[in-house]
Scaffold this motif. Structure first.
Motif, PDB file in Angstrom:
ATOM      1  N   MET A   1       0.843  -1.171   0.000  1.00  0.00           N
ATOM      2  CA  MET A   1       0.000   0.000   0.000  1.00  0.00           C
ATOM      3  C   MET A   1       0.899   1.250   0.000  1.00  0.00           C
ATOM      4  O   MET A   1       1.869   1.331   0.731  1.00  0.00           O
ATOM      5  CB  MET A   1      -0.911  -0.003   1.229  1.00  0.00           C
ATOM      6  N   ALA A   2       0.550   2.233  -0.803  1.00  0.00           N
ATOM      7  CA  ALA A   2       1.330   3.454  -0.920  1.00  0.00           C
ATOM      8  C   ALA A   2       1.138   4.341   0.312  1.00  0.00           C
ATOM      9  O   ALA A   2       0.070   4.371   0.907  1.00  0.00           O
ATOM     10  CB  ALA A   2       0.913   4.225  -2.162  1.00  0.00           C
ATOM     11  N   LYS A   3       2.189   5.040   0.654  1.00  0.00           N
ATOM     12  CA  LYS A   3       2.129   5.990   1.762  1.00  0.00           C
ATOM     13  C   LYS A   3       1.413   7.256   1.299  1.00  0.00           C
ATOM     14  O   LYS A   3       1.380   7.572   0.124  1.00  0.00           O
ATOM     15  CB  LYS A   3       3.522   6.367   2.230  1.00  0.00           C
ATOM     16  N   THR A   4       0.860   7.975   2.257  1.00  0.00           N
ATOM     17  CA  THR A   4       0.235   9.252   1.969  1.00  0.00           C
ATOM     18  C   THR A   4       1.197  10.362   2.373  1.00  0.00           C
ATOM     19  O   THR A   4       1.713  10.365   3.489  1.00  0.00           O
ATOM     20  CB  THR A   4      -1.082   9.422   2.753  1.00  0.00           C
ATOM     21  N   LEU A   5       1.416  11.264   1.444  1.00  0.00           N
ATOM     22  CA  LEU A   5       2.239  12.425   1.738  1.00  0.00           C
ATOM     23  C   LEU A   5       1.305  13.612   1.912  1.00  0.00           C
ATOM     24  O   LEU A   5       0.676  14.072   0.966  1.00  0.00           O
ATOM     25  CB  LEU A   5       3.232  12.698   0.598  1.00  0.00           C
ATOM     26  N   ASP A   6       1.192  14.082   3.130  1.00  0.00           N
ATOM     27  CA  ASP A   6       0.311  15.204   3.437  1.00  0.00           C
ATOM     28  C   ASP A   6       1.150  16.478   3.518  1.00  0.00           C
ATOM     29  O   ASP A   6       1.865  16.717   4.502  1.00  0.00           O
ATOM     30  CB  ASP A   6      -0.414  14.955   4.756  1.00  0.00           C
TER      31      ASP A   6
END
Length: 114
Positions: free
Chosen positions: A1-6
């Protein structure tokens, strides 16, 4: 699963300045544009030589560049050389302290791990 970059949680490094005006204006200076860094690196030796030889001749350039560097801030506040001298009452000694502190700030930003 891809990480979220906030991008909303990324806090850029700042150099907080508290000015000498009656309101004690706080300016959070951020890293400048690449062009301003290059200009600072190019003129720093000449500014130092000018200060040692003739402070009066070097003073306008010192205030002008400092104003453009300080104008890179989180508040979006544009600062002029005249305001640094008159409104914020920064003398030449304060400008020298600013440049020394600012160079330390840039070195910290450059050495920070991403």
């Amino acid at each position: 699963m891809a990480k979220t970059l906030d991008f909303n949680v990324i806090v850029p490094p700042t150099l907080p300045l508290v000015m000498r005006d009656p309101e004690r204006t706080k300016i959070d200076v951020v890293a400048p544009t690449e062009g301003l860094v290059e200009e600072l690196e190019a003129v720093a030796p000449a500014m130092k030589e000018s200060l040692e030889a003739d402070q009066k001749a070097a003073t306008p350039a010192i205030y002008d560049l400092a104003a453009r560097l300080i104008s890179c801030n989180q508040q979006g506040l544009a600062v002029t050389a005249e305001e640094l001298r008159d409104k914020y009452k920064l003398n030449l000694e304060a400008m020298i302290v600013f440049y020394n502190t600012y160079m330390d700030f840039l070195n910290e930003v450059a050495s920070a791990k991403n």
